[in-house]
Design an enzyme around this catalytic site. Structure first.
Site, PDB file in Angstrom:
ATOM      1  N   LYS A 278      -1.523  -3.850  46.277  1.00 49.75           N
ATOM      2  CA  LYS A 278      -1.514  -2.226  45.958  1.00 49.75           C
ATOM      3  C   LYS A 278      -1.287  -2.070  44.342  1.00 49.75           C
ATOM      4  O   LYS A 278      -0.954  -3.046  43.543  1.00 49.75           O
ATOM      5  CB  LYS A 278       0.397  -2.088  46.542  1.00 49.75           C
ATOM      6  CG  LYS A 278       0.106  -1.878  48.245  1.00 49.75           C
ATOM      7  CD  LYS A 278       0.343  -0.640  48.640  1.00 49.75           C
ATOM      8  CE  LYS A 278       0.389  -0.578  49.760  1.00 49.75           C
ATOM      9  NZ  LYS A 278      -0.212   0.686  50.631  1.00 49.75           N
TER      10      LYS A 278
ATOM     11  N   GLU B  46       2.571  -1.846  37.240  1.00 44.79           N
ATOM     12  CA  GLU B  46       0.908  -1.540  36.857  1.00 44.79           C
ATOM     13  C   GLU B  46      -0.170  -2.404  36.393  1.00 44.79           C
ATOM     14  O   GLU B  46       1.222  -3.101  34.867  1.00 44.79           O
ATOM     15  CB  GLU B  46       0.423  -0.616  36.128  1.00 44.79           C
ATOM     16  CG  GLU B  46       0.337   1.412  36.738  1.00 44.79           C
ATOM     17  CD  GLU B  46      -0.017   2.292  35.912  1.00 44.79           C
ATOM     18  OE1 GLU B  46      -1.716   3.022  36.515  1.00 44.79           O
ATOM     19  OE2 GLU B  46       0.685   2.574  34.711  1.00 44.79           O
ATOM     20  N   ASN B  47      -0.966  -3.025  36.504  1.00 43.60           N
ATOM     21  CA  ASN B  47      -2.112  -3.786  35.793  1.00 43.60           C
ATOM     22  C   ASN B  47      -1.164  -5.509  36.049  1.00 43.60           C
ATOM     23  O   ASN B  47      -1.431  -5.893  35.142  1.00 43.60           O
ATOM     24  CB  ASN B  47      -2.532  -3.804  35.072  1.00 43.60           C
ATOM     25  CG  ASN B  47      -3.214  -2.439  34.367  1.00 43.60           C
ATOM     26  OD1 ASN B  47      -4.276  -2.210  35.749  1.00 43.60           O
ATOM     27  ND2 ASN B  47      -2.645  -1.773  33.821  1.00 43.60           N
ATOM     28  N   ARG B  48      -0.024  -5.310  37.071  1.00 39.94           N
ATOM     29  CA  ARG B  48       0.264  -6.993  37.558  1.00 39.94           C
ATOM     30  C   ARG B  48       1.619  -7.068  36.249  1.00 39.94           C
ATOM     31  O   ARG B  48       1.897  -8.507  36.132  1.00 39.94           O
ATOM     32  CB  ARG B  48      -0.526  -8.003  37.536  1.00 39.94           C
ATOM     33  CG  ARG B  48      -0.929  -7.605  38.958  1.00 39.94           C
ATOM     34  CD  ARG B  48      -1.042  -7.176  40.026  1.00 39.94           C
ATOM     35  NE  ARG B  48      -0.435  -7.227  41.360  1.00 39.94           N
ATOM     36  CZ  ARG B  48      -0.667  -6.377  42.000  1.00 39.94           C
ATOM     37  NH1 ARG B  48      -0.556  -5.078  41.781  1.00 39.94           N
ATOM     38  NH2 ARG B  48      -1.004  -6.371  43.473  1.00 39.94           N
ATOM     39  N   LEU B  49       1.921  -5.972  35.360  1.00 39.13           N
ATOM     40  CA  LEU B  49       2.605  -6.615  33.913  1.00 39.13           C
ATOM     41  C   LEU B  49       3.886  -6.071  34.977  1.00 39.13           C
ATOM     42  O   LEU B  49       4.052  -5.563  33.954  1.00 39.13           O
ATOM     43  CB  LEU B  49       1.627  -6.307  33.153  1.00 39.13           C
ATOM     44  CG  LEU B  49       0.759  -6.728  32.401  1.00 39.13           C
ATOM     45  CD1 LEU B  49       0.395  -6.163  31.119  1.00 39.13           C
ATOM     46  CD2 LEU B  49       0.691  -7.864  32.336  1.00 39.13           C
TER      47      LEU B  49
END
Ligand SMILES: Cc1cc2nc3c(=O)[nH]c(=O)nc-3n(C[C@H](O)[C@H](O)[C@H](O)COP(=O)(O)O)c2cc1C
Length: 229
Positions: free
Chosen positions: A22, A204-207
């Site tokens: 996700k 977002e973006n695994r950050l």
């Protein structure tokens, strides 16, 4: 009949798992908005989880313990109380977790608030609640749950479902609805006193945001650090 080598939908599951992800768009968590203590911060997040978090049981948490040799085990339990003194759950003291915590009090609690892209991880030590506190909570449990605490030697092997039902029926006959059920001596609370509490917010973006409170050695306050996601 299915043979080895046949490709079925079930075989496809591991492939689908690898691509399941996700994108989190939730609001972040920043240092200035954090509460002064992890208890206040937990209270804020818990309130949100309990009101509009889309969670079936927001107080369900994964409790991980380890035996005296350091071998871990995990299970879900319900958080029943929290305040500045710690996080309380109730269980059978003779269960695996109960025995492990008696031998090794180090414990981790994980709140998997997935619909909110959040998790909270508490690490600390557990100690038994006092008998008065246990009794006060036991009295608030439904009659059937009170009997259940007596009927089950939690974590031990039971011969059959019938055996369990018979044990319950015997207790129900002895203590009919309306009759006070004594507090089982082998049952009670554990209070987890945190050493660290991490608040994780998916981004977002695994950050992701990971803000972790650590208790000062002298018991005077909390240090907050941002951990790399
Ligand atoms: C949603 C949920 C809530 C649970 N709540 C409790 C609880 O509050 N106390 C408890 O002893 N077990 C609870 N259980 C059962 C435990 O997960 C576990 O099966 C049991 O405590 C025995 O664990 P052990 O053998 O590792 O000690 C719950 C299970 C689920 C799925």
């Amino acid at each position: 009949m299915r043979q080895d080598g046949d490709v079925t939908d079930r075989d496809a599951i591991p492939l689908a798992l690898a691509s399941m992800r996700k994108q989190y768009r939730a609001e972040g968590l920043s240092e200035p908005e954090l509460a002064a203590t992890p208890f206040e911060q937990f209270a804020r997040w818990f309130k949100q989880a309990a009101t509009d978090g889309g969670l079936f049981e927001p107080n369900a948490m994964v409790v991980s313990t380890a035996d005296a040799e350091g071998r871990p085990s995990s299970r879900t339990v319900l958080l029943k109380h929290f305040d500045e003194r710690g996080f309380v759950f109730y269980t059978n003291y003779g269960s695996r977790k109960g025995r492990e915590l008696d031998a090794n009090p180090y414990v981790s609690l994980l709140f998997p608030w997935h619909p909110m892209a959040r998790q909270v991880i508490v690490r600390g030590t557990a100690r038994r609640t006092g008998r008065d506190e246990t009794a006060a909570y036991f009295r608030t449990r439904p009659h059937g749950s009170q009997l259940g605490a007596w009927a089950s030697a939690q974590s031990s092997v039971v011969g059959s479902r019938d055996e369990l039902d018979a044990a319950y029926a015997g207790l129900a006959a002895r203590y009919p609805e309306g009759e006070q059920v004594p507090v089982p001596p082998h049952w009670g609370g554990f209070r987890v006193v945190p050493r660290t509490v991490e608040f994780w917010q998916g981004r977002e973006n695994r950050l992701h945001d990971r803000l972790c409170y650590t208790a000062a050695e002298d018991g005077g306050g909390w240090r907050v650090e941002r951990l790399s996601p």
